[in-house]
Each structure stands twice: as structure tokens, then as C-alpha cells.
Design a protein around this motif. Structure first.
Motif, short mmCIF file in Angstrom:
data_model
loop_
_atom_site.label_atom_id
_atom_site.label_comp_id
_atom_site.label_asym_id
_atom_site.label_seq_id
_atom_site.Cartn_x
_atom_site.Cartn_y
_atom_site.Cartn_z
N PHE A 106 -8.12 4.61 0.07
CA PHE A 106 -9.18 5.59 -0.20
C PHE A 106 -9.72 6.28 1.05
CE2 PHE A 106 -9.33 2.48 -3.67
CZ PHE A 106 -9.03 3.33 -4.72
N GLU A 107 -9.51 5.67 2.21
CA GLU A 107 -10.07 6.24 3.44
C GLU A 107 -8.99 6.68 4.42
OE1 GLU A 107 -12.31 2.74 4.39
OE2 GLU A 107 -13.88 3.16 2.91
N GLY A 108 -7.74 6.30 4.13
CA GLY A 108 -6.64 6.71 5.01
C GLY A 108 -6.61 6.02 6.35
N ASN B 148 0.84 -1.21 0.00
CA ASN B 148 0.00 0.00 0.00
C ASN B 148 0.87 1.26 0.00
OD1 ASN B 148 -2.51 -1.31 -0.06
ND2 ASN B 148 -2.52 -1.60 2.16
N THR C 64 -0.44 6.58 1.60
CA THR C 64 -1.16 5.53 0.87
C THR C 64 -2.42 6.09 0.21
OG1 THR C 64 -2.39 4.90 2.88
CG2 THR C 64 -0.37 3.68 2.40
N LYS C 65 -2.97 7.16 0.79
CA LYS C 65 -4.26 7.69 0.30
C LYS C 65 -4.05 8.77 -0.77
CE LYS C 65 -8.39 9.97 1.98
NZ LYS C 65 -8.75 11.08 2.83
#
Ligand code: PNW
Length: 487
Positions: A261-263, A204, A290-291
Motif C-alpha cells: 500500500f505504501e510502495g 508480495n 507490489t503496490k
């Protein structure tokens, strides 16, 4: 039923992206030519018992030498896009330092040929062939691999950026982490659950770092990732079975959708795996890396997953179709049982169920609102047998046509429901080296005769060529029967 010339109604819009997909190790061959060094798959395939029949990807489809012909075949298929992957050890031997000019030249030539045919290249940077030297330093369980990957991504953006339509950072990080480091069914063949969870995070992280690196070089780049997300179904509504489904949902989907996508990593994932790791490999600030925003999400779908609470003994997990292995890829999930599903199956033993694709696309649409999606892989292996008719080789594969038709109908259905699916890539363009199954499983639209390397359009390739030309899917479809692998 309609004849090929009758043009059934267009189901997909003019700008829908029709594609086909492959991966470097599965097709290229030329494993040690022109300066390429070993990847973990070269090493793993040489381990006794790792690949069916002791096969390797040393030759595979010999695409490295036959790419000119293969680009002609892609043009004949009528695809607007071709999803390929770059062999990291071919372009950057050993995974660090200077680029290998001969390796880079191969991709420059291939990408230019695609461009001259009007075929948009979707380039995956990592489809499982990690340079062996990086594995020797711990592979994806080692944080520094994520930084090495970002450097490789930056170099690729610099040398190939002008020819690439869409960059895909990783293919199916679930497989890399859990089949590679927990089940040991894929390279590097390790069975270390804690290393598998570290690999999840470092993959990730590698994705996020690579997205930034690509955008530094190419601010307008279109960037993607291909995830093998799953629609997880619970066998019953009992709290125990629903909890089994929740656990597998977190391991399959949440472990990637969360950080990307959401952290966050889902709280239940951290709790479920607390006995395996304390997740201290997640450093402060990592989840902002990662986001990274991306432009399109690739979803690879083959079959649905049905689970319940385990009642019997732990056995080798086969119901979801991964390679038989003494170890399960499902970390901290011994209490979950994968339930074989009724109905027709492919030669992999995978249940044929297009409703799983519509369910999955709807789930992702709800969980990642507004994210454009492409189906970056979908297809089926069947036991294809070439026949000679009127002096010509033919491969009749009605089951594959039915599979593709059913899944494209599912895509059309969710598009009508408002899910933003922009494209579809058939897996695969041609038969190839199917990982631990070697060349025994044929997923191709084109049949490959391995002794000679000769390619033949299967009936499904002719069918798909009509789909790509007309945007309609109801050409000559026969009822699905499956190839006879029974539940
Ligand atoms: C994907 N599982 O692999 C890969 O992206 C392709 O390279 C491969 O050829 C294709 O699907 C068909 O297998 C998978 O065990 C391998 O769940 C195993 C699994 C899923 C995907």
C-alpha cells in the motif's frame, strides 16, 4: 436475551456481506484424483512428525466428492458469500504449462452451483498449496515462483472469471513465508531465515503481478488480498518493550502493508534484518509492482499479540499459538518474548479478545485510509462433542457462539467509528484439516464426522444462520467460558 423469533435490532446494514470460509487443502481431499499433482502440503504432511498423528489431507472433508451437499449447507446457513480457495496443482499440475480440464471442471461446477443459489464466490488463488515442482526449484525463495503464480492467476481469470465475485491473490503471506521457511512448522518445512525474507518479497511481488494479470483479462475485476495482520501490544511503556513491539509490528504488518500500500519496505524492518539479508532480492521497480491498487483488503484475525523485551533464555515460541517448532518464525527477533495473556482461550491456546479485532481494524483504517475492509477469517476451535438428543445429533458450542458474537460486536463498534468494514467471513464453514494439527482442531460451524464424512450443524451454525438472515447479533448468547486451556 431474545428468542429466535423476536428479532433483536439489526446492527448491520442490508448490504453487509455475510460469509463463511474454507481452503482447498483443508477440505477437498481427492489429493491425487483426476490429474491433481502434489503440493508442498502433500509432501510436508508425509514427513514424520510434521502433522499431529501423521495425518494428511488425502481425504480431509472429502469436499471434492460432497460439494453438492456442501452448497446446500451454505444455502441453509444463509450466507451471501463463500470464500474458497483453488488448489493450484489441481488446475495446473506441476505449476506450469497447460490447465487440467478435470480440475477446472470441478471449480466450474462448484462456482455455477454457488451462483445458482445466489452465493457470491470469493476465490483465493493461493492458500498455501504450492505445486511441489515449484518448491523443488526453490519455492517462494525463488523469484520465478512469483511469475509462475501470475501466469496461473491469468489462466484462472480466463477460465473462471465469469463466475467469480472477488479474487483474493494470497492468503496470509506471513504464514507462507515465516511458518513455511523460518519456523519450518508449515510446508515446505524449511528453517532458513534468509529464505523466509526472500519469500516475503516474492509473495508480495506475486500478489502485484497477479493483480495486473487478473485486470488484463478482467478490467472490472474486484481484487483483494487476505493478510493476517496483528494488533501488537507492548507489555509496558518501557523503551525496551516498546522497541520489541516495534520490531514485531514491522515483521507482522509493515512487511506487507509497506510494499502493498505504501510502495516501500519499512526502514526499521530493513535495519532489524540486516544481519540476515541485504534485501538484494528487491529489484528496481519491484515496489511499483507490489503496490497495485486493490478494491478490498481482507483481514484474518484470531488473537492479539503481547510482547516485551526478552529477559530469559530463548525457548520455543508458543505464546502466540503457532505450531510448536524448534525454530522461531520471528526472524531477527530473539530479543523479543511473546507474553501469554490472561483470560479464556480457545482449544488452540489462543487468547479470546475481541478488543484486539477493533484495535486492529482501527489501526488499518488509519494506516491505509479509505481502503474497504472485509474480515476474511475469524473464528475459534473448541473441543466439540456431538450428543444425540431426541434421535438427532446435536453439537452444543456456546463458546463458539460467544466468540463470534464478541467479535461481531467489535466489528459493529468500529463501523460506527467510521471504519469501512463491508463483510465478515466465519472461519470455518466446516471442521477441516487444521494444518500441522490435522483434524484434531475443530473450527467449523458444521461438525464433520471424519470416519463417515457426515456433516452436522453445530448450535453456532444455527445461531449464525439467524445472524445472516436478520443482520442482528444478539440471539441467545451465553457468557464465554473458554474450553479450559488455561494460561
Ligand atoms: C489461518 N499463526 O492460519 C489460515 O488462513 C487458515 O487456513 C487456518 O485454518 C486458520 O487461520 C486457523 O488456524 C493460521 O501461527 C495459522 O499465527 C497459524 C497462525 C495464524 C493463522
Amino acid at each position: 436475551m431474545s428468542t429466535p423469533d423476536a428479532f433483536p435490532p439489526r446492527v448491520f446494514p442490508e448490504d453487509f456481506e455475510w460469509g463463511a470460509a474454507t481452503a482447498a487443502y483443508q477440505i477437498e481431499g481427492a489429493a491425487f484424483e483426476d490429474g491433481r499433482t502434489a503440493s508442498i502440503w502433500d509432501t510436508f504432511a508425509r514427513r514424520p512428525g510434521a502433522v499431529l498423528g501423521g495425518e494428511t489431507g488425502d481425504v480431509a472433508c472429502d469436499h471434492y466428492h460432497r460439494w453438492v451437499e456442501d452448497v446446500d449447507h451454505l444455502a441453509a446457513l444463509g450466507v451471501g458469500a463463500y470464500r474458497l480457495s483453488i488448489s493450484w496443482p489441481r488446475v495446473q499440475p506441476g505449476g506450469s504449462g497447460a490447465l487440467n480440464p478435470a480440475g477446472v471442471q470441478f471449480y466450474l461446477d462448484l462456482l455455477r452451483a454457488l451462483q445458482s443459489r445466489g452465493i457470491r464466490p470469493y476465490v483465493t488463488l493461493y492458500h498455501w498449496d504450492l505445486p511441489q515442482e515449484l518448491e523443488d526449484e526453490g519455492g517462494w525463495a525463488n523469484r520465478s515462483t512469483a511469475y509462475a503464480f501470475a501466469e496461473y492467476a491469468r489462466l484462472m481469470a480466463e477460465v473462471l472469471g465469469h463466475l467469480v465475485d472477488t479474487w483474493t491473490t494470497l492468503n496470509e503471506p506471513w504464514c507462507s513465508a515465516f511458518l513455511g521457511y523460518a519456523a519450518g512448522a508449515h510446508a515446505p518445512g524449511r528453517a532458513e531465515p534468509d529464505a523466509a525474507l526472500a519469500a516475503v518479497h516474492h509473495l508480495n511481488l506475486a500478489h502485484g503481478l497477479a493483480v495486473s494479470a487478473i485486470r488484463e483479462v478482467l478490467p472490472a475485476a474486484r481484487v483483494s488480498v487476505a493478510l493476517n495482520l496483528r494488533p501488537i501490544r507492548s507489555a509496558t511503556d518501557s523503551p525496551e518493550d516498546r522497541d520489541a513491539a516495534r520490531r514485531i509490528e514491522a515483521l507482522s504488518n509493515g512487511a506487507f502493508i509497506g510494499p502493498l500500500f505504501e510502495g516501500v519496505y519499512p526502514e526499521d524492518l530493513l535495519r532489524d534484518t540486516a544481519d540476515v539479508t541485504d534485501w538484494s532480492f528487491v529489484h528496481p521497480g519491484d515496489l511499483a509492482i507490489t503496490k497495485q491498487p486493490i478494491d478490498v483488503l481482507g483481514i484474518n484475525y484470531y488473537n492479539p499479540t503481547l510482547v516485551r523485551r526478552r529477559t530469559g533464555a530463548v525457548t520455543t515460541e508458543r505464546a502466540d499459538g503457532h505450531t510448536p517448532s524448534a525454530h522461531s518464525p520471528w526472524v531477527a527477533a530473539d530479543g523479543v518474548e511473546f507474553v501469554p495473556q490472561d483470560g479464556p482461550r480457545t482449544a488452540m491456546g489462543w487468547t479470546i479478545d475481541p478488543s484486539g479485532l477493533s484495535e486492529l481494524l482501527l489501526n488499518v483504517h488509519r494506516r491505509v485510509p479509505g481502503m474497504p475492509i472485509v474480515v476474511s477469517e475469524n473464528g475459534a476451535a473448541f473441543d466439540d462433542v456431538p450428543v444425540v438428543e431426541g434421535g438427532e445429533q446435536r453439537v452444543h458450542d456456546p463458546d463458539r457462539i460467544a466468540y463470534l458474537h464478541g467479535h461481531l460486536a467489535a466489528v459493529a463498534e468500529v463501523r460506527e467509528a467510521g471504519v469501512d468494514v463491508r463483510g465478515y467471513f466465519a472461519w470455518s464453514f466446516m471442521d477441516n484439516f487444521e494444518w500441522a494439527f490435522g483434524t484434531s482442531k475443530r473450527f467449523g460451524l458444521l461438525y464433520v464426522d471424519y470416519p463417515t464424512g457426515e456433516r452436522t450443524f453445530k448450535d453456532s451454525a444455527h445461531w449464525y444462520a439467524r445472524v445472516t438472515r436478520t443482520g442482528a447479533i444478539d440471539h441467545d448468547v451465553e457468557a464465554p467460558t473458554g474450553s479450559g486451556v488455561e494460561a
